[in-house]
Write a protein that holds these residues in place. Sequence first.
Motif, short mmCIF file in Angstrom:
data_model
loop_
_atom_site.label_atom_id
_atom_site.label_comp_id
_atom_site.label_asym_id
_atom_site.label_seq_id
_atom_site.Cartn_x
_atom_site.Cartn_y
_atom_site.Cartn_z
N MET A 1 0.73 -1.24 -0.42
CA MET A 1 0.00 0.07 -0.01
C MET A 1 0.83 0.61 0.26
SD MET A 1 -3.80 -0.85 2.11
CE MET A 1 -4.60 -1.69 1.89
N SER A 2 2.19 1.60 -0.40
CA SER A 2 3.15 1.87 -0.24
C SER A 2 2.77 3.49 -1.66
CB SER A 2 4.41 1.53 -0.36
OG SER A 2 4.65 0.92 -1.34
N ARG A 3 2.07 3.00 -2.19
CA ARG A 3 1.94 3.34 -3.72
C ARG A 3 0.59 3.92 -3.26
NH1 ARG A 3 1.63 -0.59 -7.63
NH2 ARG A 3 1.37 -1.77 -6.38
N LEU A 4 0.41 4.45 -2.40
CA LEU A 4 -1.50 5.63 -2.17
C LEU A 4 -0.99 6.82 -2.39
CD1 LEU A 4 -3.28 2.58 0.39
CD2 LEU A 4 -3.51 2.40 -2.65
N GLN A 5 -2.04 7.29 -2.20
CA GLN A 5 -1.65 9.15 -1.66
C GLN A 5 -2.24 9.17 -0.66
OE1 GLN A 5 -3.20 11.87 -4.79
NE2 GLN A 5 -2.79 13.50 -3.75
N TRP A 6 -1.10 9.18 0.37
CA TRP A 6 -1.50 9.48 1.69
C TRP A 6 -1.66 10.85 1.69
CZ3 TRP A 6 -3.07 5.42 4.84
CH2 TRP A 6 -2.56 3.78 4.04
N ILE A 7 -2.91 11.65 2.43
CA ILE A 7 -3.85 12.64 3.57
C ILE A 7 -3.33 12.55 4.74
CG2 ILE A 7 -5.56 14.48 2.94
CD1 ILE A 7 -6.06 13.00 0.32
N LYS A 8 -2.83 13.36 5.29
CA LYS A 8 -2.52 14.21 6.54
C LYS A 8 -3.41 15.06 6.60
CE LYS A 8 2.18 12.82 7.02
NZ LYS A 8 3.93 13.97 7.79
N SER A 9 -4.24 15.29 7.95
CA SER A 9 -5.33 16.52 8.97
C SER A 9 -4.57 17.34 8.55
CB SER A 9 -5.73 15.33 9.56
OG SER A 9 -6.76 16.89 10.36
N SER A 10 -5.46 18.16 8.47
CA SER A 10 -5.22 19.63 8.03
C SER A 10 -5.11 19.98 9.59
CB SER A 10 -6.33 20.88 8.31
OG SER A 10 -7.09 20.53 8.46
N PHE A 11 -5.54 19.63 10.63
CA PHE A 11 -5.22 19.28 12.92
C PHE A 11 -3.91 18.62 13.40
CE2 PHE A 11 -9.84 20.26 11.41
CZ PHE A 11 -9.59 20.83 12.68
N SER A 12 -3.59 17.95 11.81
CA SER A 12 -1.67 17.53 11.84
C SER A 12 -0.27 18.38 12.94
CB SER A 12 -1.06 16.96 11.47
OG SER A 12 -2.12 15.77 10.89
N GLU A 13 -0.08 17.82 14.26
CA GLU A 13 0.93 19.48 14.14
C GLU A 13 1.78 19.53 13.17
OE1 GLU A 13 4.40 15.75 16.19
OE2 GLU A 13 2.78 16.66 17.50
N ILE A 22 -5.45 8.58 5.74
CA ILE A 22 -5.67 8.10 5.12
C ILE A 22 -5.26 8.25 3.29
CG2 ILE A 22 -7.86 8.89 6.28
CD1 ILE A 22 -9.46 10.44 4.28
N ALA A 23 -6.64 7.20 2.51
CA ALA A 23 -6.26 6.75 1.70
C ALA A 23 -7.08 6.03 0.66
CB ALA A 23 -4.60 7.03 1.25
N SER A 24 -7.47 6.82 -0.29
CA SER A 24 -8.57 5.92 -1.19
C SER A 24 -7.50 5.07 -2.00
CB SER A 24 -9.14 7.13 -2.52
OG SER A 24 -9.80 5.60 -3.28
N THR A 25 -8.47 4.08 -1.65
CA THR A 25 -7.77 2.80 -2.68
C THR A 25 -8.87 2.08 -3.17
OG1 THR A 25 -9.26 1.50 -0.56
CG2 THR A 25 -7.19 1.74 -0.16
N SER A 26 -10.31 2.76 -3.49
CA SER A 26 -11.03 1.87 -4.72
C SER A 26 -12.16 3.20 -4.40
CB SER A 26 -11.66 1.09 -4.26
OG SER A 26 -12.37 0.61 -3.35
N PRO A 27 -13.34 3.47 -5.17
CA PRO A 27 -14.16 4.05 -4.91
C PRO A 27 -15.15 3.88 -3.52
CG PRO A 27 -14.00 3.51 -6.98
CD PRO A 27 -14.01 3.02 -6.48
N GLU A 28 -15.25 2.75 -3.20
CA GLU A 28 -15.60 1.84 -2.32
C GLU A 28 -14.97 2.47 -0.89
OE1 GLU A 28 -15.89 0.40 -4.74
OE2 GLU A 28 -17.59 0.56 -5.68
N HIS A 29 -14.20 1.44 -0.86
CA HIS A 29 -12.69 1.63 0.69
C HIS A 29 -11.61 3.07 0.76
CE1 HIS A 29 -14.47 -2.50 -0.64
NE2 HIS A 29 -15.20 -2.13 1.20
N ILE A 30 -11.19 2.55 1.98
CA ILE A 30 -9.91 3.57 2.34
C ILE A 30 -9.35 3.28 3.18
CG2 ILE A 30 -11.71 5.74 1.63
CD1 ILE A 30 -11.60 6.18 5.14
N ALA A 31 -8.02 3.15 3.63
CA ALA A 31 -7.41 2.81 3.97
C ALA A 31 -7.11 3.77 5.46
CB ALA A 31 -5.49 2.92 3.05
N LEU A 32 -6.58 3.57 6.30
CA LEU A 32 -6.17 4.39 7.45
C LEU A 32 -4.60 3.69 7.88
CD1 LEU A 32 -9.10 3.74 8.18
CD2 LEU A 32 -9.15 5.95 9.17
#
Length: 62
Positions: A1-13, A22-32
């Motif tokens: 899953m390293s090729r996923l585009q991971w997004i961090k919260s704007s509330f992160s330090e 989080i990252a989208s893995t398909s239209p129905e699923h996400i990875a955390l």
Amino acid sequence: MSRLQWIKSSFSEASGNACVEIASTSPEHIALRESESPARVLTTDRAALGSLVRSVKARLSS
């Protein structure tokens, strides 16, 4: 899953080492994952995560 585009919260330090990503893995699923343990990945469907987020927000606002 390293090729996923991971997004961090704007509330992160600023260093970005204490957050959930989080990252989208398909239209129905996400990875955390936690930024401190990026190899550990949890997958779920969008509806289940949405339900969790709504529940947490409701408890925080009450």
